[in-house]
Design a protein around this motif. Sequence first.
Motif, PDB file in Angstrom:
ATOM      1  N   GLY A  66       0.833  -1.220   0.006  1.00  0.00           N
ATOM      2  CA  GLY A  66      -0.054  -0.110   0.157  1.00  0.00           C
ATOM      3  C   GLY A  66       0.739   1.147   0.067  1.00  0.00           C
ATOM      4  O   GLY A  66       0.584   2.154  -0.698  1.00  0.00           O
ATOM      5  N   GLU A  67       1.955   1.301   0.921  1.00  0.00           N
ATOM      6  CA  GLU A  67       2.733   2.336   0.696  1.00  0.00           C
ATOM      7  C   GLU A  67       3.518   2.553  -0.334  1.00  0.00           C
ATOM      8  O   GLU A  67       3.680   3.809  -0.884  1.00  0.00           O
ATOM      9  N   PHE A  68       3.901   1.475  -1.288  1.00  0.00           N
ATOM     10  CA  PHE A  68       4.367   1.638  -2.437  1.00  0.00           C
ATOM     11  C   PHE A  68       3.775   2.017  -3.416  1.00  0.00           C
ATOM     12  O   PHE A  68       4.249   2.915  -4.112  1.00  0.00           O
ATOM     13  N   GLU A  69       2.560   1.698  -3.502  1.00  0.00           N
ATOM     14  CA  GLU A  69       1.683   1.853  -4.552  1.00  0.00           C
ATOM     15  C   GLU A  69       1.136   3.490  -4.212  1.00  0.00           C
ATOM     16  O   GLU A  69       0.879   4.155  -5.093  1.00  0.00           O
ATOM     17  N   PHE A  70       1.297   3.869  -2.826  1.00  0.00           N
ATOM     18  CA  PHE A  70       0.914   5.372  -2.625  1.00  0.00           C
ATOM     19  C   PHE A  70       1.822   6.093  -3.495  1.00  0.00           C
ATOM     20  O   PHE A  70       1.288   7.251  -4.017  1.00  0.00           O
ATOM     21  N   TRP A  71       3.070   6.113  -3.174  1.00  0.00           N
ATOM     22  CA  TRP A  71       3.987   6.812  -3.587  1.00  0.00           C
ATOM     23  C   TRP A  71       3.952   6.801  -4.992  1.00  0.00           C
ATOM     24  O   TRP A  71       4.398   7.794  -5.830  1.00  0.00           O
TER      25      TRP A  71
END
Length: 191
Positions: free
Chosen positions: A145-150
Amino acid sequence: MERGKLNRGLSSRQIMMIALGGTIGVGLFMGSKSTILWTGPSVMISYALVGIFIFFIMRAMGEMLYVEPITGSFATFGYKYIHPLVGYLTAWSTCFQWVIVGMSEVIAVGAYMQYWFPSLPTWVPGLIAMIVLTTVNLVSVKSFGEFEFWFSLIKVVTIILMIAVGLGLILFGIGNGGKAIGFSNLWKNGG
């Protein structure tokens, strides 16, 4: 235990940005260039008409989901309200569509890398992207989720900057020696 430690899933900001970034996709960057070259400014009319049509379909689906929140959404609605075959075909065409989208995204990564590294085979960046995405996804939902967010944020900021630079070029001539281009290119010289 604390609430934050129990929640290992996606946060609201991650879900919103993943949804926004997912709707953008690389097709906006790669596909719009070729579409504009083939059709000129008429593509804006086509996009507007299709956008209006999709808007009303999505509004209707949103209302159906609000009244009847079920898993499977449009495939289930097609099965239940139209015909079982429609639901079946919708579900499988969705799976097929995601396979095609996934492959096109990987191909696009290779094509973009060709710009900076022309001698690099196209399949290498695609393979690296698949390995990175799979690894991040296998670590945890939160890390994915964090990877995709950025990465979604990068796409959103890029679009905002492209719009700002385009308006600067059209209205103020920024990057064109101060000579504003204007909107006349939409109908001049055959578009």
